[in-house]
Enzyme design. Structure first.
Site, PDB file in Angstrom:
ATOM      1  N   ASP A   1      42.536  35.111  37.190  1.00  0.00           N
ATOM      2  CA  ASP A   1      42.658  35.205  35.730  1.00  0.00           C
ATOM      3  C   ASP A   1      43.364  36.534  35.441  1.00  0.00           C
ATOM      4  OD1 ASP A   1      42.343  34.887  32.988  1.00  0.00           O
ATOM      5  OD2 ASP A   1      40.397  35.880  32.983  1.00  0.00           O
TER       6      ASP A   1
ATOM      7  N   GLU B   1      46.328  30.034  36.041  1.00  0.00           N
ATOM      8  CA  GLU B   1      46.507  29.376  34.744  1.00  0.00           C
ATOM      9  C   GLU B   1      47.979  29.434  34.341  1.00  0.00           C
ATOM     10  OE1 GLU B   1      43.246  30.164  31.796  1.00  0.00           O
ATOM     11  OE2 GLU B   1      44.937  30.451  30.455  1.00  0.00           O
TER      12      GLU B   1
ATOM     13  N   ASP C   1      35.718  37.253  33.349  1.00  0.00           N
ATOM     14  CA  ASP C   1      37.021  37.164  34.028  1.00  0.00           C
ATOM     15  C   ASP C   1      36.884  36.523  35.407  1.00  0.00           C
ATOM     16  OD1 ASP C   1      38.507  38.587  31.986  1.00  0.00           O
ATOM     17  OD2 ASP C   1      37.437  40.360  32.663  1.00  0.00           O
TER      18      ASP C   1
END
Lengths: 156, 156
Positions: free
Chosen positions: B7, B67, B139
């Site tokens: 992340d 992501e 996170d």
């Protein structure tokens, strides 16, 4: 003092090297990294990183001059540009270069004298300042303009 | 098959490692890279790069799950996030990892079952799926969720 200037992009990344000496600025080399045929995007980013490691090892610059970007067409292109920029910065920090950032306005003012100059005007002045007779791509000219801008601001 | 989930962020970058085995998914490790005290920004980007080289060498993952970002508050934060993301991608390509990207919707659906889940709901499900009893930062949970999402999509 050799300065590496860069114009990062995900399609083409231009670079240019100048030598700042007491009598002025000498042109060393410029080129561009063609990226449009490389996919996916992470391979492209990695190519920029590897190319800069190579350029730095070959020409041994001490300082990197890069445009401080605050503008992009949209969030998607800003993310892409950020990745390309990150690749140049990582290679430069990795090789111990000092990093200097200049706004587009500062760069244009340093070479053309005013901030709204076109890319063609920047190229024309870069060629004149460095005494380049050959053809010069717009990305290379932008990269060299950034290096010239830094050389102007630096006192030795 | 060890999967590294990430992340990325310029203040904190979370990461998490899971092992996909035929019987399910085992938790290996997670952590976060604190970046807020590191300046200027290029040192921060370089720290992310170096930290990921270290994590990859230590845990030897074969695949990276990250992501696919299309959204940021504004162009400025997109540029910063792009640089952080670039650092993770370069370290991963450098170490020969295969890279897989998932949308936030795919990630949330993979762990919580629906795409509008809150970060807290994602964390709660990540802990439950991986049997984590200890505290888990948001996170790290997001990074582990990305790794779980990839593990779900992968067939062995």
């Amino acid at each position: 003092m050799i300065v590496l200037g860069v114009d990062p992009g995900t399609m083409t990344t231009g670079y240019g090297l100048v030598d700042k000496v007491s009598s002025g600025i000498n042109f060393i080399h410029s080129g561009k990294i063609e990226l449009s045929g490389i996919n996916p995007i992470h391979e492209r980013i990695h190519r920029i990183f590897e190319s800069f490691l190579e350029i730095i090892r070959r020409f041994n610059p001490e300082e990197l001059a890069i445009e401080d970007v605050f503008f992009a067409k949209n969030v998607k292109s800003a993310l892409k540009l950020g990745q390309a920029r990150g690749a140049v910065l990582i290679a430069s920090v990795q090789c111990g270069l000092k990093i200097y950032e200049y706004s587009p306005l500062e760069i244009k003012k340093a070479v053309v004298g005013y901030g709204r100059a076109s890319k063609e005007q920047v190229r024309s002045m870069v060629k004149s300042i460095l005494g380049i007779k050959d053809n010069l791509g717009l990305d290379e000219a932008d990269a060299l303009a950034t290096a010239i801008c830094h050389a102007h601001w630096t006192k030795y």
